[in-house]
Enzyme design. Structure first.
Site, PDB file in Angstrom:
ATOM      1  N   ILE A 108       0.238   6.343   0.186  1.00  0.00           N
ATOM      2  CA  ILE A 108       1.365   5.415   0.134  1.00  0.00           C
ATOM      3  C   ILE A 108       2.172   5.762  -1.116  1.00  0.00           C
ATOM      4  O   ILE A 108       1.609   6.019  -2.179  1.00  0.00           O
ATOM      5  CB  ILE A 108       0.911   3.946   0.122  1.00  0.00           C
ATOM      6  CG1 ILE A 108       2.113   3.006   0.252  1.00  0.00           C
ATOM      7  CG2 ILE A 108       0.098   3.611  -1.115  1.00  0.00           C
ATOM      8  CD1 ILE A 108       1.716   1.551   0.522  1.00  0.00           C
ATOM      9  N   ILE A 139      -2.166   7.373  -4.032  1.00  0.00           N
ATOM     10  CA  ILE A 139      -0.839   6.934  -4.445  1.00  0.00           C
ATOM     11  C   ILE A 139       0.027   8.180  -4.578  1.00  0.00           C
ATOM     12  O   ILE A 139      -0.289   9.086  -5.343  1.00  0.00           O
ATOM     13  CB  ILE A 139      -0.876   6.183  -5.792  1.00  0.00           C
ATOM     14  CG1 ILE A 139      -1.851   4.993  -5.724  1.00  0.00           C
ATOM     15  CG2 ILE A 139       0.535   5.724  -6.162  1.00  0.00           C
ATOM     16  CD1 ILE A 139      -1.498   3.948  -4.700  1.00  0.00           C
ATOM     17  N   LYS A 140       1.145   8.215  -3.838  1.00  0.00           N
ATOM     18  CA  LYS A 140       2.027   9.377  -3.887  1.00  0.00           C
ATOM     19  C   LYS A 140       3.029   9.212  -5.019  1.00  0.00           C
ATOM     20  O   LYS A 140       3.748   8.218  -5.096  1.00  0.00           O
ATOM     21  CB  LYS A 140       2.780   9.540  -2.562  1.00  0.00           C
ATOM     22  CG  LYS A 140       1.948  10.108  -1.442  1.00  0.00           C
ATOM     23  CD  LYS A 140       2.767  10.333  -0.194  1.00  0.00           C
ATOM     24  CE  LYS A 140       3.581  11.600  -0.263  1.00  0.00           C
ATOM     25  NZ  LYS A 140       4.251  11.893   1.049  1.00  0.00           N
ATOM     26  N   ILE A 141       3.088  10.225  -5.879  1.00  0.00           N
ATOM     27  CA  ILE A 141       4.005  10.244  -7.008  1.00  0.00           C
ATOM     28  C   ILE A 141       4.779  11.559  -6.972  1.00  0.00           C
ATOM     29  O   ILE A 141       4.175  12.635  -6.922  1.00  0.00           O
ATOM     30  CB  ILE A 141       3.248  10.120  -8.348  1.00  0.00           C
ATOM     31  CG1 ILE A 141       2.480   8.793  -8.407  1.00  0.00           C
ATOM     32  CG2 ILE A 141       4.209  10.246  -9.521  1.00  0.00           C
ATOM     33  CD1 ILE A 141       1.632   8.628  -9.656  1.00  0.00           C
TER      34      ILE A 141
END
Length: 380
Positions: A108, A139-141
Site C-alpha cells: 500500500i 509500505i510503498k515509498i
C-alpha cells in the site's frame, strides 16, 4: 500440460499480481490465483485504487457508513484502501507463512503528493502500518531524493518497505544503501530483522516507451535498430548492481543477524508497444531471487505461452552494457530519460490520487444527502 508459471517460480522468480480490488477479493479470485497460478504477492498503486473504487457498488455499504461517521475524504480513502489491503494480506497469509515471511506480501502506497516530503512520508508510513496491522504488509515509498531518508527511517522503525519508482542504476544503488542503513538502525533499535522485508521496484517498460520515442525522433537506421533494447538492458544491469551490493561484508553482517535481502522487483512489465511479445519483460528478466509483478493479462499470457529458459539476466551483462553504449552513441541521454520518467511517475500517481479523492468525495456527499432526505427514509 506444461505449468509455465511453476517453471518461472522454480527459476527463482516470485509471481506477483499488480492489481487489487474488492471485487477480486469478495469473488475469491485472488485466493484462486494464489492456489492455482503460483501467486505469492500483490502490488497496488494509486492508479489501481482509482480504478477499483470507481466500482461504486462494491464500496457502497462502506461509503454509507463512513458518510454517517462524517470522516474526511482523506480518512475515507485510507480506510477503504486499508480495508482491501488488510483483506488481501489475510488471503495471502499462507504464502507468507510458507516462505518464512519472504513472500505473501501486499503493498500500500503513501500519498504520492508527499513524494518530495521526507517527514510527512515517514509519518504516513507509520500510520498505514498501524492501520492495516498485518505482518505481511509492505509500505510503498517512492525512490525520490526525499524518499531515500524516509525509506531508512521507516525500516529503522521495524516497518517493511516496497521502494517504488526506481528507474536509474545510480538511484537504485542509493536505495540499497538506504535499505541497509535502515536495517542497521532497526537492529540498534532492537527490532527482529527476520520480520522486516523489502523489495526494490525497478520499472521496466516505461523506459522503452520514453527511449523509443527519442529513437524515433533521431530517426537514423542505427537508432531505430535499438528500439526495445533499453528497458531490459537497464534492468539486467540493475540486477548486476544488486549482486554486487549483497556480496559485501556490510550485507553479510546484516544477514548474520537474520536479515532478508531486498529483492529486485520488476515493475511495469506489461508491453506498451504492440510490436513486442506480450511476455518479453518476463522472459528476459529471469534471475534467482527476483519478483515480477504483472497485470493479470500478463500472468495469463505467460501461463499460456511463456518460455522459461533459465537465467536470462546474469548471462547478458556484456550485451546490456553494449546496448547502453550504443544508445549513448546515437544521442540518447539516459540520465535525462530516467529523470523524466521519475517526474512523470510521481505526477501520474498524484493525478490518480486526486481523482480518487474527488470520486470518493462525491460518493460521501451523495451518501450523506441520501441519509438525510426524509422522503428517502419514508420510502424505506
Amino acid at each position: 500440460m506444461t505449468d509455465r508459471l511453476a517453471e518461472l517460480s522454480a527459476a527463482g522468480v516470485a509471481v506477483w499480481l499488480d492489481d487489487l480490488s474488492r471485487v477480486r477479493l469478495s469473488s475469491g479470485g485472488l485466493d484462486q490465483m494464489r492456489r492455482e497460478q503460483h501467486l505469492v504477492g500483490v502490488t497496488t498503486n494509486p492508479t489501481i485504487f482509482a480504478k477499483a473504487l470507481a466500482d461504486a457498488d462494491a464500496y457502497d455499504a462502506q461509503v454509507r457508513e463512513l458518510a454517517a461517521q462524517g470522516v474526511t475524504v482523506e480518512e475515507a480513502v485510507r480506510l477503504m484502501t486499508g480495508y482491501d489491503v488488510r483483506w488481501a494480506c489475510d488471503v495471502m497469509r499462507p504464502a507468507y507463512d510458507a516462505s518464512g515471511g519472504v513472500d505473501g506480501r501486499i503493498s500500500i502506497e503513501v500519498d504520492p503528493r508527499k513524494a518530495h516530503q521526507t517527514e510527512k512520508t515517514i509519518a504516513e508510513a507509520k500510520t498505514l502500518w498501524w492501520l492495516v496491522d498485518r505482518p505481511n504488509l509492505f509500505i510503498k515509498i517512492p525512490a525520490t531524493k526525499a524518499g531515500l531518508p524516509a525509506i531508512t527511517a521507516t525500516l529503522a522503525a521495524g516497518i517493511s518497505v516496497n521502494v517504488t519508482l526506481i528507474f536509474s542504476l545510480e538511484r537504485y544503488r542509493a536505495v540499497m544503501d538506504a535499505f541497509m542503513s535502515g536495517l542497521e538502525q532497526a537492529k540498534e533499535n532492537g527490532h527482529d530483522l527476520t520480520k522486516i522485508g523489502s523489495v526494490a521496484s525497478f520499472f521496466v517498460s516505461r523506459v522503452d516507451t520514453e527511449v523509443d520515442k527519442r529513437l524515433d525522433k533521431i530517426g537514423s537506421d542505427e537508432a531505430k535498430a535499438l528500439k526495445g533494447k533499453a528497458a531490459i538492458a537497464n534492468a539486467q544491469l540493475a540486477y548486476e548492481a544488486y549482486t554486487e551490493a549483497f556480496a559485501t561484508d556490510r550485507w553479510q553482517a546484516l544477514a548474520d543477524a537474520g536479515a532478508h535481502p531486498q529483492r529486485p522487483l520488476w515493475a511495469s512489465t506489461s508491453t506498451k508497444n504492440p510490436d513486442f511479445p506480450d511476455t518479453i519483460y518476463v522472459e528476459q528478466l529471469i534471475a534467482p531471487g527476483t519478483v515480477n509483478t504483472m497485470p493479470e493479462s500478463v500472468i495469463t499470457a505467460y501461463a499460456d505461452h511463456g518460455e522459461t529458459k533459465g537465467d536470462t539476466v546474469t548471462t547478458a551483462y556484456d550485451a546490456a552494457r553494449q546496448a547502453m553504449s550504443d544508445l549513448a552513441a546515437v544521442g540518447v541521454d539516459m540520465a535525462d530519460v530516467v529523470q523524466v520518467l521519475e517526474d512523470e511517475g510521481v505526477e501520474k500517481f498524484e493525478s490518480s490520487w486526486v481523482e480518487l479523492l474527488e470520486d470518493v468525495d462525491k460518493s460521501l456527499k451523495a451518501a450523506a444527502q441520501g441519509a438525510g432526505n426524509p422522503s428517502d427514509a419514508a420510502a424505506k
